[in-house]
Write a protein that holds these residues in place. Structure first.
Motif, PDB file in Angstrom:
ATOM      1  N   VAL A  49      53.174  28.923  46.697  1.00 54.59           N
ATOM      2  CA  VAL A  49      51.823  29.669  46.491  1.00 54.59           C
ATOM      3  C   VAL A  49      51.444  29.462  44.739  1.00 54.59           C
ATOM      4  O   VAL A  49      50.134  29.170  44.578  1.00 54.59           O
ATOM      5  CB  VAL A  49      51.929  31.076  46.645  1.00 54.59           C
ATOM      6  N   GLY A  50      52.305  29.543  43.947  1.00 55.19           N
ATOM      7  CA  GLY A  50      52.024  29.479  42.588  1.00 55.19           C
ATOM      8  C   GLY A  50      51.588  28.170  42.122  1.00 55.19           C
ATOM      9  O   GLY A  50      50.610  28.219  41.381  1.00 55.19           O
ATOM     10  N   GLU A  52      50.322  26.193  44.198  1.00 54.79           N
ATOM     11  CA  GLU A  52      48.921  25.749  44.574  1.00 54.79           C
ATOM     12  C   GLU A  52      47.699  26.318  43.671  1.00 54.79           C
ATOM     13  O   GLU A  52      46.563  25.788  43.622  1.00 54.79           O
ATOM     14  CB  GLU A  52      48.936  26.223  46.056  1.00 54.79           C
ATOM     15  N   THR A  53      48.197  27.715  43.337  1.00 53.80           N
ATOM     16  CA  THR A  53      47.043  28.494  42.770  1.00 53.80           C
ATOM     17  C   THR A  53      46.979  27.645  41.214  1.00 53.80           C
ATOM     18  O   THR A  53      45.690  27.738  40.616  1.00 53.80           O
ATOM     19  CB  THR A  53      47.606  29.852  42.078  1.00 53.80           C
ATOM     20  N   PHE A  56      44.692  24.698  41.710  1.00 52.72           N
ATOM     21  CA  PHE A  56      43.242  25.178  42.000  1.00 52.72           C
ATOM     22  C   PHE A  56      42.424  25.595  40.703  1.00 52.72           C
ATOM     23  O   PHE A  56      41.525  25.110  40.360  1.00 52.72           O
ATOM     24  CB  PHE A  56      43.343  26.320  42.802  1.00 52.72           C
ATOM     25  N   VAL A  57      43.329  26.198  39.714  1.00 52.93           N
ATOM     26  CA  VAL A  57      42.781  26.941  38.683  1.00 52.93           C
ATOM     27  C   VAL A  57      42.649  25.781  37.535  1.00 52.93           C
ATOM     28  O   VAL A  57      41.435  25.820  36.764  1.00 52.93           O
ATOM     29  CB  VAL A  57      43.690  27.924  37.882  1.00 52.93           C
ATOM     30  N   PRO A  93      39.265  31.639  48.250  1.00 53.57           N
ATOM     31  CA  PRO A  93      39.517  32.282  46.956  1.00 53.57           C
ATOM     32  C   PRO A  93      39.465  33.810  46.874  1.00 53.57           C
ATOM     33  O   PRO A  93      40.235  34.688  46.645  1.00 53.57           O
ATOM     34  CB  PRO A  93      38.633  31.798  45.877  1.00 53.57           C
ATOM     35  N   HIS A  96      42.343  34.731  49.031  1.00 53.08           N
ATOM     36  CA  HIS A  96      43.542  34.822  48.910  1.00 53.08           C
ATOM     37  C   HIS A  96      43.795  35.758  47.595  1.00 53.08           C
ATOM     38  O   HIS A  96      45.167  36.086  47.398  1.00 53.08           O
ATOM     39  CB  HIS A  96      43.656  33.138  48.543  1.00 53.08           C
ATOM     40  N   VAL A  97      43.128  35.725  46.500  1.00 52.13           N
ATOM     41  CA  VAL A  97      43.579  36.395  45.330  1.00 52.13           C
ATOM     42  C   VAL A  97      43.970  37.851  45.628  1.00 52.13           C
ATOM     43  O   VAL A  97      45.184  38.292  45.025  1.00 52.13           O
ATOM     44  CB  VAL A  97      42.454  36.429  44.406  1.00 52.13           C
ATOM     45  N   ILE A 100      47.476  37.716  46.807  1.00 51.63           N
ATOM     46  CA  ILE A 100      48.376  37.353  45.910  1.00 51.63           C
ATOM     47  C   ILE A 100      48.820  38.532  45.071  1.00 51.63           C
ATOM     48  O   ILE A 100      49.960  38.773  44.676  1.00 51.63           O
ATOM     49  CB  ILE A 100      47.926  36.229  44.911  1.00 51.63           C
TER      50      ILE A 100
END
Length: 132
Positions: A49-50, A52-53, A56-57, A93, A96-97, A100
């Motif tokens: 997950v991290g 992927e984040t 994305f960022v 997003p 999802h945020v 997280i």
């Protein structure tokens, strides 16, 4: 069917599969967090997950596959490379945020509880000097 159309379907199918895998990790993180189970599986899921984040960022809050899908001929908005309902894909997003943040809070709590159980935090009233 043209080569571009086949390639576009392949990009969408790949991205959808990746999304489901990442979301499965997110679901496991939440499940493990609520069950007070912070373990290696949770760490692996957090890494997925991290990662992927970060991708994305690092790509300007945009999926890196979207421009590829657009070059292959898909012209439907900002999230064009995934087989999900448009409203859902567009709001990923925002959905999802908070998940997280919740997962981080749950596992932070778990780390603190585990540290306390192992004696990581000194207590004032229960400390007794050792005798020989």
């Amino acid at each position: 069917m043209g080569k571009r159309r086949v390639a576009l379907r392949a990009v969408k199918a790949f991205h959808t599969g990746a999304w489901f895998s990442i979301e499965a990790c997110m679901v496991y993180l939440l499940y493990a967090g609520f069950r007070r189970k912070t373990d290696r599986r949770a760490a692996l899921a957090a890494a997925v997950v991290g990662g992927e984040t970060l991708v994305f960022v690092g790509n300007g809050f945009r999926c890196p596959l979207t421009p590829l899908a657009q070059r292959l001929g898909d012209t439907h908005g900002s999230v064009t490379d995934i087989y999900l309902p448009r409203w859902f894909a567009h709001n990923l997003p925002a959905i999802h945020v908070p998940l997280i943040v919740l997962a981080v809070a749950l596992h932070r709590r778990n780390f603190r509880e585990n540290r306390f159980k192992r004696g990581g935090y000194p207590t004032v009233s229960t400390h007794q000097p050792r005798t020989r």
